[in-house]
Design a protein around this motif. Sequence first.
Motif, short mmCIF file in Angstrom:
data_model
loop_
_atom_site.label_atom_id
_atom_site.label_comp_id
_atom_site.label_asym_id
_atom_site.label_seq_id
_atom_site.Cartn_x
_atom_site.Cartn_y
_atom_site.Cartn_z
N LEU A 26 0.69 -1.10 0.08
CA LEU A 26 -0.19 0.25 -0.21
C LEU A 26 0.55 1.38 -0.27
O LEU A 26 0.51 2.18 -0.47
CB LEU A 26 -1.29 -0.05 1.19
CG LEU A 26 -1.76 1.15 0.98
CD1 LEU A 26 -2.66 1.39 -0.20
CD2 LEU A 26 -3.28 0.87 2.45
N ARG A 27 2.14 1.25 1.10
CA ARG A 27 2.72 1.97 1.12
C ARG A 27 2.88 3.02 0.04
O ARG A 27 3.85 3.78 -0.60
CB ARG A 27 3.80 2.23 2.00
CG ARG A 27 3.10 2.47 3.56
CD ARG A 27 4.59 2.30 4.24
NE ARG A 27 4.07 1.95 5.73
CZ ARG A 27 3.56 3.24 6.35
NH1 ARG A 27 3.33 4.29 5.88
NH2 ARG A 27 3.36 2.97 7.63
N LYS A 28 4.14 1.01 -1.02
CA LYS A 28 4.47 1.84 -2.90
C LYS A 28 4.07 2.22 -4.01
O LYS A 28 4.39 2.92 -4.83
CB LYS A 28 4.74 0.91 -2.88
CG LYS A 28 6.22 -0.19 -2.14
CD LYS A 28 6.26 -1.76 -2.65
CE LYS A 28 6.75 -2.26 -4.40
NZ LYS A 28 6.59 -3.50 -4.40
N ALA A 29 2.09 1.48 -3.42
CA ALA A 29 1.10 1.84 -4.12
C ALA A 29 0.64 3.20 -3.94
O ALA A 29 0.79 4.10 -4.94
CB ALA A 29 0.03 1.35 -4.11
N ILE A 30 0.96 4.09 -3.15
CA ILE A 30 -0.06 5.77 -2.70
C ILE A 30 1.74 6.72 -2.86
O ILE A 30 2.22 7.86 -3.72
CB ILE A 30 0.33 5.50 -1.22
CG1 ILE A 30 -0.65 5.26 -0.46
CG2 ILE A 30 0.48 6.83 -0.61
CD1 ILE A 30 -0.93 5.37 1.19
N ALA A 31 2.94 6.02 -3.10
CA ALA A 31 4.22 6.52 -3.66
C ALA A 31 4.30 7.01 -5.03
O ALA A 31 4.51 7.79 -5.96
CB ALA A 31 4.99 5.78 -3.48
#
Length: 67
Positions: A26-31
Amino acid sequence: MASMLEYIKTILQKVSFDKALFEKELRKAIAMLVPEEIKQLKTWCYAQFGKIYRVVLNRCFSRVRFS
């Protein structure tokens, strides 16, 4: 061709069995998404995973700043 947002949704569904892996993805996606896509992802995530990962979602999306 599927959009990046649709691809990310697929990934999140596949890793949703593991809390730490879900949060990492999820963090990678948001970035990598633009603000409009992040808004769509947020709505979708709370609908799909709000019951089991609300704390993770709150933590990840609270850091997002929409300009």
